[in-house]
Design a protein around this motif. Structure first.
Motif, PDB file in Angstrom:
ATOM      1  N   ASN B 332      47.369 -13.333  17.695  1.00 53.27           N
ATOM      2  CA  ASN B 332      48.194 -13.002  18.880  1.00 53.27           C
ATOM      3  C   ASN B 332      47.689 -13.477  19.882  1.00 53.27           C
ATOM      4  O   ASN B 332      46.476 -13.405  20.426  1.00 53.27           O
ATOM      5  CB  ASN B 332      48.124 -11.427  18.946  1.00 53.27           C
ATOM      6  CG  ASN B 332      48.912 -10.731  20.015  1.00 53.27           C
ATOM      7  OD1 ASN B 332      48.232 -10.698  21.105  1.00 53.27           O
ATOM      8  ND2 ASN B 332      49.824 -10.118  19.613  1.00 53.27           N
ATOM      9  N   ASP B 346      52.891 -13.921  18.352  1.00 53.50           N
ATOM     10  CA  ASP B 346      52.316 -12.949  17.452  1.00 53.50           C
ATOM     11  C   ASP B 346      52.739 -13.555  16.155  1.00 53.50           C
ATOM     12  O   ASP B 346      53.933 -13.764  15.830  1.00 53.50           O
ATOM     13  CB  ASP B 346      52.615 -11.667  17.831  1.00 53.50           C
ATOM     14  CG  ASP B 346      52.119 -10.377  16.866  1.00 53.50           C
ATOM     15  OD1 ASP B 346      50.922 -10.219  16.973  1.00 53.50           O
ATOM     16  OD2 ASP B 346      52.857  -9.811  16.099  1.00 53.50           O
ATOM     17  N   TYR B 358      56.546  -6.761  22.152  1.00 55.62           N
ATOM     18  CA  TYR B 358      55.084  -6.305  21.513  1.00 55.62           C
ATOM     19  C   TYR B 358      54.220  -5.358  22.502  1.00 55.62           C
ATOM     20  O   TYR B 358      54.407  -5.407  23.822  1.00 55.62           O
ATOM     21  CB  TYR B 358      54.311  -7.774  21.225  1.00 55.62           C
ATOM     22  CG  TYR B 358      53.056  -7.340  20.619  1.00 55.62           C
ATOM     23  CD1 TYR B 358      52.864  -7.308  19.378  1.00 55.62           C
ATOM     24  CD2 TYR B 358      51.958  -7.166  21.260  1.00 55.62           C
ATOM     25  CE1 TYR B 358      52.011  -7.434  18.442  1.00 55.62           C
ATOM     26  CE2 TYR B 358      50.641  -7.243  20.636  1.00 55.62           C
ATOM     27  CZ  TYR B 358      50.546  -7.031  19.240  1.00 55.62           C
ATOM     28  OH  TYR B 358      49.139  -6.774  18.641  1.00 55.62           O
ATOM     29  N   PRO B 359      53.333  -4.284  22.087  1.00 53.90           N
ATOM     30  CA  PRO B 359      53.210  -4.145  20.650  1.00 53.90           C
ATOM     31  C   PRO B 359      54.534  -3.049  20.148  1.00 53.90           C
ATOM     32  O   PRO B 359      54.484  -2.645  19.014  1.00 53.90           O
ATOM     33  CB  PRO B 359      51.863  -3.384  20.732  1.00 53.90           C
ATOM     34  CG  PRO B 359      51.571  -3.011  21.995  1.00 53.90           C
ATOM     35  CD  PRO B 359      52.319  -3.894  23.108  1.00 53.90           C
TER      36      PRO B 359
END
Lengths: 103, 409
Positions: B332, B346, B358-359
């Motif tokens: 990442n 990622d 993300y996340p």
């Protein structure tokens, strides 16, 4: 995946033109793939190609650096034989998978 | 008393020392960690030093502050490991026996591997930003540079932090714009890869960004040598790139002791099972991070995710259970793109970087393969997280396994 005919033999290749089954490879197939890459295969090419096949089929990974240090050929010579992108071209002619340049 | 020895007190070694000391009984297990350098460098920060965004002292703290009590910290170089006899020898002659060994000695730049690189122009018009010293020297140089050809070159793959050279290019563009000399600087990005990055979707996105910022990419350029007399880079197939300023990512190699111990490949990386993270050859050796040959990025985020797997599998090995935890190659990376924006990727062994959020799927706050302000702030905040949480092995709200949720196919 696509189908191609090399030396009278029908083989499967990836979209980049690499043989999907390394067992389809013969010297005659190699000569024709090389032609497509603009290379006239000679003994010197074949020595390098056989070295690459041997290593890859044993499960090893190769880089231009490791071939340059192998004693088979130096890096400059490798470029002279397979101009531009030697590992990619040589792998294609050797009938093995496209070298993964991992991140 | 049983013994665990950790080689390297960088990101990986320090995390492992913290995780293991918490759970292993002090009466039963001794833990020793060895590193040649008493200082811990926040390496992601090196990128910002040339442009004066960070300074020399912003990225350094003593290693000892991050190593928990109950772990013995030895500052010395590693001479050799005898993996058959389970003994580490240090440069001062001291020997350390181990029941389990964790190798986390990373990867390092080797400018001497390229002819002409460390000649008379080294740190005069040729710099690296992968060392503290190089980044600081480049900062001083850029203060007074008036323009010309700036060439960024990647000498060999793999190298640490695959996106850093791109970030350097983007930040350099911003730096020269703000200095009012962008029209006097040509930026060239030369790489042995066929594009800006290795995976198709990220290559496309980053390639377009380079173009937008008028950074010229020179692909398939495999550096043979530097002609420091005429200030030119020369590739194996005879192409030349003239430079006034060269920023190089030199050949990266694993630690020298790996070669002395005949434990690695031609770049001193140790053959490691990509899923269990155990050495392919020795059952009581685990390899964490850049020191291994696993096919994923050499980067701090990988080390962080992989440390969960090494921890679980080492505990299993200690208790004689099978190694069930499997690393997926999760990586990442924040990518600084200049002018206060950033991108984020990622990915893992199987899945290339894809666009998305993300996340939290659908929420973010970070945008994958998008160029946003919030991504930049993620990178800025990360330095605090690194020093205060990550090195100490504390839980972060990030899963070590990559997830497809939030990604667009």
């Amino acid at each position: 995946m696509a189908e191609k005919t090399y030396a009278g033999k029908s083989v499967n290749v990836t979209e980049d033109g690499y043989l999907t089954n390394p067992d389809d490879w013969t010297k005659e197939v190699a000569v024709e793939i090389a032609k497509e890459e603009g290379i006239e295969l000679n003994e010197k090419h074949l020595t390098v190609i056989e070295f690459i096949r041997d290593k890859i089929l044993k499960g090893e990974t190769l880089t231009i650096r490791s071939i340059g240090k192998s004693g088979i050929i130096d890096t400059k010579g490798f470029y002279d034989l397979f101009p531009g992108a030697p590992l990619k071209k040589a792998s294609k002619i050797a009938g093995v998978a496209k070298p993964a340049s991992c991140v | 008393m049983k013994k665990i020895v950790i080689l390297g007190a960088g990101t990986g070694g320090t995390i492992m020392a913290n995780k293991l000391r918490k759970v292993l009984d002090k009466e039963e297990w001794s833990i020793t960690i060895v590193d040649r350098d008493p200082n811990h460098y926040y390496q992601p920060g090196f990128l910002f030093i040339p442009f004066g965004i960070y300074n020399k002292y912003d990225v350094v703290k003593p290693k000892a502050s991050f190593i928990p009590s109950g772990v013995k910290f030895i500052v010395n170089s590693i001479n050799h490991v005898d993996a058959e006899k389970n003994v580490v020898s240090l440069a001062n002659g001291q020997t350390l026996e181990y029941d389990f060994l964790i190798v986390a000695t990373g990867t390092h730049i080797k400018p001497d591997e390229t002819p002409g690189l460390t000649g008379k122009e080294w740190y005069k018009s040729i710099f690296d930003f992968y060392s503290h010293q190089g980044a600081v020297a480049l900062q001083n140089f850029l203060k007074t540079w008036e323009g010309g050809n700036m060439v960024i070159n990647i000498a060999e793959i793999p190298y640490k932090c695959p996106v850093a050279p791109l970030e350097f290019a983007f930040l350099a563009d911003e730096f020269f714009v703000k200095k009012g000399i962008r029209d006097k600087v040509n930026i060239y990005f030369s790489t042995p890869l066929s594009g800006a990055f290795t995976k198709p979707k990220a290559t496309k996105m980053l390639g377009e960004l380079l173009k937008e910022k008028n950074i010229n990419i020179i692909p398939d350029f495999y550096l043979e040598r530097v002609d420091d007399e005429n200030k030119k880079l020369i590739s194996y197939d005879g192409r030349e790139i003239p430079f006034d300023l060269l920023t190089i990512i030199p050949v990266n190699m694993g630690a020298d002791w790996v070669a002395r111990s005949s434990m690695g490949d031609d770049l001193n990386y140790i053959a490691t099972d990509r899923y269990t993270l155990r050495s392919e050859k020795w059952e009581n050796i685990f390899v964490l991070g850049d020191a291994s040959n696993i096919p994923t990025s050499k980067a701090g985020s990988v080390v962080h995710f992989a440390s969960d797997i090494v921890f679980e599998n080492l505990m299993s090995a200690i208790e004689g259970r099978p190694l069930l935890a499997k690393f997926d190659g999760h990586s990442n990376c924040y990518i600084e793109t200049g002018f206060g924006k950033g991108s984020l990727i990622d990915f893992n062994y199987e899945t290339e970087p894809l666009p998305g959020t993300y996340p939290l799927p659908g929420v973010g706050p970070f945008g994958l393969l998008k160029n946003t302000r919030i991504n930049h702030y993620g990178k800025v905040m990360f330095r605090w997280i690194y020093w205060h949480l990550l090195l100490k092995g504390k839980e972060l709200p990030l899963e070590s396994q990559m997830t497809m949720a939030g990604k667009e196919l």
